[in-house]
Write a protein that holds these residues in place. Structure first.
Motif, mmCIF file in Angstrom:
data_model
loop_
_atom_site.group_PDB
_atom_site.id
_atom_site.type_symbol
_atom_site.label_atom_id
_atom_site.label_comp_id
_atom_site.label_asym_id
_atom_site.label_seq_id
_atom_site.Cartn_x
_atom_site.Cartn_y
_atom_site.Cartn_z
ATOM 1 N N TYR A 25 0.833 -1.196 0.000
ATOM 2 C CA TYR A 25 0.000 0.000 0.000
ATOM 3 C C TYR A 25 0.870 1.250 0.000
ATOM 4 C CZ TYR A 25 0.656 -0.786 5.082
ATOM 5 O OH TYR A 25 1.177 -1.036 6.330
ATOM 6 N N GLU A 72 -6.363 3.230 1.938
ATOM 7 C CA GLU A 72 -7.331 2.354 1.288
ATOM 8 C C GLU A 72 -8.741 2.759 1.689
ATOM 9 O OE1 GLU A 72 -6.287 -1.651 2.299
ATOM 10 O OE2 GLU A 72 -4.489 -1.658 1.046
ATOM 11 N N ALA A 73 -9.717 2.274 0.938
ATOM 12 C CA ALA A 73 -11.119 2.580 1.215
ATOM 13 C C ALA A 73 -11.608 1.814 2.438
ATOM 14 C CB ALA A 73 -11.975 2.228 0.002
ATOM 15 N N GLY A 74 -12.647 2.355 3.074
ATOM 16 C CA GLY A 74 -13.229 1.649 4.202
ATOM 17 C C GLY A 74 -14.120 2.544 5.033
ATOM 18 N N PRO A 87 -11.506 -1.857 6.339
ATOM 19 C CA PRO A 87 -11.874 -2.261 4.972
ATOM 20 C C PRO A 87 -13.040 -3.250 4.995
ATOM 21 C CG PRO A 87 -9.968 -3.506 5.708
ATOM 22 C CD PRO A 87 -10.272 -2.523 6.802
ATOM 23 N N LYS A 88 -13.730 -3.373 3.858
ATOM 24 C CA LYS A 88 -14.826 -4.342 3.773
ATOM 25 C C LYS A 88 -14.293 -5.761 3.839
ATOM 26 C CE LYS A 88 -18.331 -1.637 1.304
ATOM 27 N NZ LYS A 88 -19.175 -1.565 0.079
ATOM 28 N N ARG A 89 -13.354 -6.083 2.980
ATOM 29 C CA ARG A 89 -12.770 -7.427 2.983
ATOM 30 C C ARG A 89 -11.444 -7.393 2.223
ATOM 31 N NH1 ARG A 89 -16.943 -7.870 -0.742
ATOM 32 N NH2 ARG A 89 -18.360 -8.695 0.851
ATOM 33 N N GLY A 91 -8.679 -6.063 2.673
ATOM 34 C CA GLY A 91 -7.799 -4.917 2.732
ATOM 35 C C GLY A 91 -6.981 -4.893 4.013
ATOM 36 N N HIS A 92 -6.287 -3.789 4.222
ATOM 37 C CA HIS A 92 -5.458 -3.604 5.408
ATOM 38 C C HIS A 92 -6.192 -2.694 6.389
ATOM 39 C CE1 HIS A 92 -2.703 -4.394 2.017
ATOM 40 N NE2 HIS A 92 -1.970 -5.051 2.900
ATOM 41 N N HIS A 108 -17.799 6.618 5.058
ATOM 42 C CA HIS A 108 -17.053 5.777 4.117
ATOM 43 C C HIS A 108 -16.084 6.665 3.344
ATOM 44 C CE1 HIS A 108 -16.230 2.361 1.471
ATOM 45 N NE2 HIS A 108 -16.202 3.251 0.492
ATOM 46 N N ARG A 110 -12.870 6.843 0.384
ATOM 47 C CA ARG A 110 -12.264 6.177 -0.767
ATOM 48 C C ARG A 110 -10.736 6.264 -0.639
ATOM 49 N NH1 ARG A 110 -14.066 11.149 -2.083
ATOM 50 N NH2 ARG A 110 -12.557 12.577 -3.057
ATOM 51 N N PRO A 111 -10.000 5.536 -1.442
ATOM 52 C CA PRO A 111 -8.535 5.631 -1.396
ATOM 53 C C PRO A 111 -8.058 7.054 -1.654
ATOM 54 C CG PRO A 111 -9.193 3.696 -2.638
ATOM 55 C CD PRO A 111 -10.450 4.490 -2.376
#
Length: 296
Positions: A25, A72-74, A87-89, A91-92, A108, A110-111
């Protein structure tokens, strides 16, 4: 034919590199894909405050007020000056400490969306990654990238001691503790006033040799490469004389190589204790220390 062979070889190398690169990342400050200076490593000693014990992330230098972005997104959680992004799944799970939040709970992101700004007086963002119930090293392969370290850890001294009293290496006797000072340096100049900061090696190992013969095989008392060590091991890993970096003051890292080592397992005579210190990218610093066992 030669051109086709070169293409196939290049494709094979790329295929090996892509999985590792894909799991890495970017940085949480701009520019995202450029390496920044780090003034605190994973498992560095921390002696006070909320991070007492082993340092559970990396400290990325940045002036106060610097924008900090989600890597990252989350989904966001906010606690004081800490923003965590779940993260949803796949991710870190990353958190950003010492920031004034620009997001709210359950938002929520985004990256590379703004999540906050470096708090006044912090001069860094502490980046932490959490996985499977523990913190993991952001500088491991598959973590923060790009990150290139071309410095070599140093091992300036070794000490034998008994009940806290140093023993001369020319007359080592009885049961002793063995400690070594070791540290790494930043591959990028750290801005003042933290420019003297040192960093902990990722791994330390040692062995005893006599001439060409290995008398005691390699042992690894320090391994910071992947997981955060539990707090109850702090005084087992770090020896007295250890202190952390401060603004304008370089720290000192003293590691236990062995506790209560019984020198009577060695016949009287001269030996060499070899120490290796490695960083996350396996640059190896080496040092050798002569000593003599003189038991009655």
């Amino acid at each position: 034919m030669r051109g086709s062979l070169r293409f196939l070889l290049a494709f094979a190398v790329l295929a090996l590199l892509v999985p590792a690169a894909a799991s890495s990342y970017s940085w949480p400050i701009r520019p995202f894909y450029q390496q920044h200076a780090i003034r605190g490593y994973f498992n560095d000693p921390r002696l006070s405050g909320p991070e007492s014990g082993f340092h559970f992330g990396v400290d990325i230098t940045a002036p106060d007020g610097t924008p900090v972005y989600a890597i990252e997104a989350g989904r966001v959680r906010v606690h004081g000056q800490t923003v965590s992004v779940f993260p949803k799944r796949g991710g870190h799970l990353l958190s950003y400490w010492h920031v004034v939040p620009a997001v709210v709970k359950n938002q929520h992101v985004r990256p590379h969306q703004l999540v906050g700004h470096v708090a006044v007086g912090a001069e860094h963002v502490h980046l932490a990654e959490y996985k499977d119930g523990t913190y993991v090293n952001p500088l491991r392969l598959g973590g923060l990238a790009p990150y290139i370290d071309d410095t070599v850890p140093q091992i300036p001294s070794l000490t034998f001691s008994s009940f806290g009293r140093p023993i001369q290496p020319e007359a080592v006797t009885g049961v002793v503790d063995i400690t070594a000072e070791a540290f790494d340096t930043s591959p990028i100049v750290i801005p003042f006033p933290w420019n003297q900061a040192i960093l902990t090696p990722a791994l330390i190992r040692w062995r005893i040799v006599q001439g060409q013969n290995t008398i005691r095989q390699w042992e690894t008392p320090v391994d910071f490469r992947t997981f955060l060590l539990p707090l109850n091991l702090y005084n087992f890993v770090y020896a007295p004389g250890t202190f952390q970096n401060k603004a304008g003051r370089r720290g000192r890292y003293e590691f236990y190589l062995a506790h209560q080592f019984d020198t009577r397992v060695l016949p009287n005579g001269s030996y060499v204790l070899q120490v290796d210190a490695l960083d996350e990218q396996e640059n190896v610093g080496q040092a050798s220390f002569a000593f003599t066992v003189t038991n009655a």
